[in-house]
Design a protein around this motif. Structure first.
Motif, PDB file in Angstrom:
ATOM      1  N   LYS A 114       0.859  -1.307  -0.240  1.00 12.08           N
ATOM      2  CA  LYS A 114       0.137  -0.037  -0.152  1.00 12.08           C
ATOM      3  C   LYS A 114       0.891   1.245  -0.217  1.00 12.08           C
ATOM      4  O   LYS A 114       0.719   2.270  -0.723  1.00 12.08           O
ATOM      5  CB  LYS A 114      -0.895  -0.126   1.220  1.00 12.08           C
ATOM      6  CG  LYS A 114      -1.763   1.000   1.595  1.00 12.08           C
ATOM      7  CD  LYS A 114      -2.384   0.883   2.929  1.00 12.08           C
ATOM      8  CE  LYS A 114      -3.108   2.318   3.498  1.00 12.08           C
ATOM      9  NZ  LYS A 114      -4.595   2.373   3.021  1.00 12.08           N
ATOM     10  N   VAL A 115       1.753   1.229   0.947  1.00 16.86           N
ATOM     11  CA  VAL A 115       2.694   2.459   0.874  1.00 16.86           C
ATOM     12  C   VAL A 115       3.681   2.615  -0.355  1.00 16.86           C
ATOM     13  O   VAL A 115       3.728   3.629  -0.860  1.00 16.86           O
ATOM     14  CB  VAL A 115       3.695   2.369   2.203  1.00 16.86           C
ATOM     15  CG1 VAL A 115       4.771   3.416   2.389  1.00 16.86           C
ATOM     16  CG2 VAL A 115       2.838   2.544   3.609  1.00 16.86           C
ATOM     17  N   MET A 116       4.036   1.525  -0.885  1.00 15.06           N
ATOM     18  CA  MET A 116       4.796   1.575  -2.030  1.00 15.06           C
ATOM     19  C   MET A 116       3.783   2.386  -3.087  1.00 15.06           C
ATOM     20  O   MET A 116       4.471   3.209  -3.888  1.00 15.06           O
ATOM     21  CB  MET A 116       5.198   0.154  -2.562  1.00 15.06           C
ATOM     22  CG  MET A 116       6.499  -0.283  -2.551  1.00 15.06           C
ATOM     23  SD  MET A 116       6.654  -1.871  -3.439  1.00 15.06           S
ATOM     24  CE  MET A 116       8.093  -2.391  -2.493  1.00 15.06           C
ATOM     25  N   GLY A 117       2.605   1.748  -3.386  1.00 15.73           N
ATOM     26  CA  GLY A 117       1.692   2.404  -4.237  1.00 15.73           C
ATOM     27  C   GLY A 117       1.443   3.967  -3.842  1.00 15.73           C
ATOM     28  O   GLY A 117       1.552   4.603  -5.034  1.00 15.73           O
ATOM     29  N   GLU A 118       1.350   4.412  -2.692  1.00 14.06           N
ATOM     30  CA  GLU A 118       1.357   5.962  -2.294  1.00 14.06           C
ATOM     31  C   GLU A 118       2.400   6.556  -2.844  1.00 14.06           C
ATOM     32  O   GLU A 118       2.336   7.601  -3.264  1.00 14.06           O
ATOM     33  CB  GLU A 118       0.972   5.849  -0.939  1.00 14.06           C
ATOM     34  CG  GLU A 118      -0.320   5.167  -0.324  1.00 14.06           C
ATOM     35  CD  GLU A 118      -0.347   5.150   1.081  1.00 14.06           C
ATOM     36  OE1 GLU A 118      -1.442   4.878   1.545  1.00 14.06           O
ATOM     37  OE2 GLU A 118       0.673   5.373   2.046  1.00 14.06           O
ATOM     38  N   LEU A 119       3.717   6.135  -2.389  1.00 13.42           N
ATOM     39  CA  LEU A 119       4.824   6.633  -2.626  1.00 13.42           C
ATOM     40  C   LEU A 119       4.854   6.985  -4.317  1.00 13.42           C
ATOM     41  O   LEU A 119       5.217   8.155  -4.713  1.00 13.42           O
ATOM     42  CB  LEU A 119       6.172   6.020  -2.110  1.00 13.42           C
ATOM     43  CG  LEU A 119       6.095   5.871  -0.719  1.00 13.42           C
ATOM     44  CD1 LEU A 119       7.261   4.972  -0.227  1.00 13.42           C
ATOM     45  CD2 LEU A 119       6.073   7.117   0.098  1.00 13.42           C
ATOM     46  N   VAL A 120       4.747   5.655  -5.025  1.00 10.85           N
ATOM     47  CA  VAL A 120       4.992   5.730  -6.499  1.00 10.85           C
ATOM     48  C   VAL A 120       4.065   6.764  -7.194  1.00 10.85           C
ATOM     49  O   VAL A 120       4.586   7.626  -7.998  1.00 10.85           O
ATOM     50  CB  VAL A 120       4.681   4.379  -6.963  1.00 10.85           C
ATOM     51  CG1 VAL A 120       4.622   4.467  -8.362  1.00 10.85           C
ATOM     52  CG2 VAL A 120       5.925   3.459  -6.602  1.00 10.85           C
ATOM     53  N   ARG A 121       2.854   6.863  -6.662  1.00  9.55           N
ATOM     54  CA  ARG A 121       1.791   7.835  -7.228  1.00  9.55           C
ATOM     55  C   ARG A 121       2.414   9.107  -7.221  1.00  9.55           C
ATOM     56  O   ARG A 121       2.042  10.105  -8.108  1.00  9.55           O
ATOM     57  CB  ARG A 121       0.415   7.765  -6.554  1.00  9.55           C
ATOM     58  CG  ARG A 121      -0.264   6.534  -7.382  1.00  9.55           C
ATOM     59  CD  ARG A 121      -1.799   6.219  -7.051  1.00  9.55           C
ATOM     60  NE  ARG A 121      -2.060   5.950  -5.745  1.00  9.55           N
ATOM     61  CZ  ARG A 121      -1.907   4.723  -5.220  1.00  9.55           C
ATOM     62  NH1 ARG A 121      -1.603   3.723  -5.978  1.00  9.55           N
ATOM     63  NH2 ARG A 121      -2.143   4.580  -3.817  1.00  9.55           N
ATOM     64  N   ILE A 122       2.922   9.724  -5.979  1.00 10.84           N
ATOM     65  CA  ILE A 122       3.265  10.903  -5.880  1.00 10.84           C
ATOM     66  C   ILE A 122       4.608  11.268  -6.866  1.00 10.84           C
ATOM     67  O   ILE A 122       4.494  12.347  -7.676  1.00 10.84           O
ATOM     68  CB  ILE A 122       4.000  11.146  -4.397  1.00 10.84           C
ATOM     69  CG1 ILE A 122       2.874  11.171  -3.471  1.00 10.84           C
ATOM     70  CG2 ILE A 122       4.604  12.653  -4.228  1.00 10.84           C
ATOM     71  CD1 ILE A 122       3.165  11.212  -1.912  1.00 10.84           C
ATOM     72  N   PHE A 123       5.382  10.405  -7.113  1.00 11.06           N
ATOM     73  CA  PHE A 123       6.622  10.575  -8.007  1.00 11.06           C
ATOM     74  C   PHE A 123       6.038  10.495  -9.514  1.00 11.06           C
ATOM     75  O   PHE A 123       6.730  11.065 -10.111  1.00 11.06           O
ATOM     76  CB  PHE A 123       7.526   9.633  -7.658  1.00 11.06           C
ATOM     77  CG  PHE A 123       8.379  10.104  -6.417  1.00 11.06           C
ATOM     78  CD1 PHE A 123       9.395  11.269  -6.424  1.00 11.06           C
ATOM     79  CD2 PHE A 123       8.373   9.322  -5.369  1.00 11.06           C
ATOM     80  CE1 PHE A 123      10.268  11.423  -5.509  1.00 11.06           C
ATOM     81  CE2 PHE A 123       9.215   9.829  -4.172  1.00 11.06           C
ATOM     82  CZ  PHE A 123       9.856  10.849  -4.114  1.00 11.06           C
ATOM     83  N   GLN A 124       5.134   9.693  -9.708  1.00  6.85           N
ATOM     84  CA  GLN A 124       4.504   9.652 -11.134  1.00  6.85           C
ATOM     85  C   GLN A 124       4.015  10.974 -11.554  1.00  6.85           C
ATOM     86  O   GLN A 124       4.100  11.328 -12.632  1.00  6.85           O
ATOM     87  CB  GLN A 124       3.600   8.366 -11.042  1.00  6.85           C
ATOM     88  CG  GLN A 124       4.095   7.100 -11.476  1.00  6.85           C
ATOM     89  CD  GLN A 124       2.984   6.079 -11.293  1.00  6.85           C
ATOM     90  OE1 GLN A 124       1.805   6.249 -10.696  1.00  6.85           O
ATOM     91  NE2 GLN A 124       3.250   4.939 -11.888  1.00  6.85           N
TER      92      GLN A 124
END
Ligand code: PHE
Length: 355
Positions: A114-124
């Protein structure tokens, strides 16, 4: 007319026996006893030849009538027994389709995912794209190309899982290619640049990494998120801007960051990046050990030796890279008190974060 009486008597007995029979077998016995060749009826009919020819049709007709009635009674009773048996079978085999099915509780996303997804979406949102590499990695990608020389302490047996149990120096001495479980996600930087050859490169590499380290605050397998931006002109200020954007998106708009000079062989200059404590907003508490700051990231400008190993000309390109530990960020964001909770897979813990 004795015979007529005898027929009536037999008929009465037989119908009664049929009426009181409680099983199909009992019915069969009645059938045998009265109607078979050697049964009481046949026995009785033998006397028909003693009846005068004048009375014979009448007695014959009466006998047929009696037999027909008995047959009808037998058939009716047999059918009733068959119905009963069928009903009993249907009942015993019946499935109650209205019973609710057993529920399997639905699974849910692991907090790390879940956290990986949250972080990735910000940098995307800043244009970064996902890249990945193998977890079983060559020493070239994991160390050499990242300017970690043979005597770098991280290459020591204590920190690195060597596949096949051959450490770096032995591998070199015996002319083997050393293979390791990657100790960080930075080798994905090398793989991406080697594949892309030309700038711009703007990638994020989330994934599992491995270190031979195990205690209350360290797990031998954990996760990192790597970022790499390479272009013709890239500045340290852009790294700072990128990380400040991330910190404020993820931890809240009032979050501050600070960069402290630090050393990683693959960046120059290198920095450790802290965010203001998410628990006390910088006032000082137990979580930040009264400093007001939390160390969550490493980063810096891509070292010329790294560009060289990755097939890029450091006179023509510049870049920044950063790396962060997902477990630590997850624990800070969701107030998880103990690292081990993330790996024990207790559903009572996991289900709190599921989607
Ligand atoms: N790979 C470093 C580590 O595992 C983190 C890092 C990545 C530092 C990129 C600088 C640049 O600690």
């Amino acid at each position: 007319m004795d015979l007529l009486n005898r027929i009536s008597e037999l008929e009465g007995e037989c119908l009664k026996a049929i009426a009181v029979a409680t099983t199909a077998e009992a019915l069969q016995e009645v059938d045998l006893k009265y109607l078979s060749k050697k049964g009481l009826f046949s026995e009785c009919m033998k006397s028909l030849r003693d009846v005068s020819s004048e009375d014979r049709p009448k007695v014959g007709a009466r006998a047929n009538e009696a037999k027909t009635r008995i047959d009808a009674a037998l058939t009716a009773k047999r059918n009733a027994f068959a119905d009963e048996a069928l009903n009993a079978q249907l009942q015993s085999e019946a499935i109650d389709a209205t019973l609710p099915a057993l529920r399997r509780p639905p699974g849910s996303t692991h907090l790390i995912t879940k956290v990986m997804g949250e972080l990735v979406r910000i940098f995307q949102r800043l244009g970064f794209e996902i890249a990945d590499g193998p977890e079983v990695e060559t020493e070239f990608h994991n160390f050499d190309a990242l300017n970690m020389l043979d005597d770098h302490p991280a290459r020591d047996m204590q920190d690195t899982f060597f596949v096949g149990g051959v450490d770096g120096k032995t591998a070199k001495a015996t002319n083997q290619t050393g293979v390791v479980l990657r100790t960080h996600t930075s080798p994905v930087q090398i793989r991406t640049m080697l594949a892309k050859k030309e700038p711009p490169v703007r990638i994020l590499a989330p994934g599992a990494v491995f270190r031979s380290d195990y205690d209350v605050t360290h797990s031998p397998m954990f996760h990192q998120l790597e970022g790499l931006y390479v272009n013709k002109k890239v500045s340290f200020a852009e790294l700072k801007g990128c990380l400040l954007f991330f910190a404020r998106e993820y931890f809240g708009p009032n979050t501050q960051i600070r960069m402290r000079p630090s050393f990683f062989p693959f960046v120059e200059p290198g920095a450790e990046i802290d965010v203001s404590c998410v628990m006390c907003s910088g006032k000082g508490c137990r979580v930040c050990k009264e400093t007001g700051w939390l160390e969550i990231l490493g980063g810096g400008m891509v070292h010329p030796s790294v560009f060289k190993a990755a097939g890029m000309d450091s006179r023509l390109v510049q870049g920044f890279a950063f790396g962060m530990g997902i477990e630590r960020i997850a624990m800070l964001k969701y107030g998880v008190p103990d690292l081990r909770l993330l790996f024990e897979n207790d559903p009572r813990f996991l289900k709190q974060f599921g989607i």
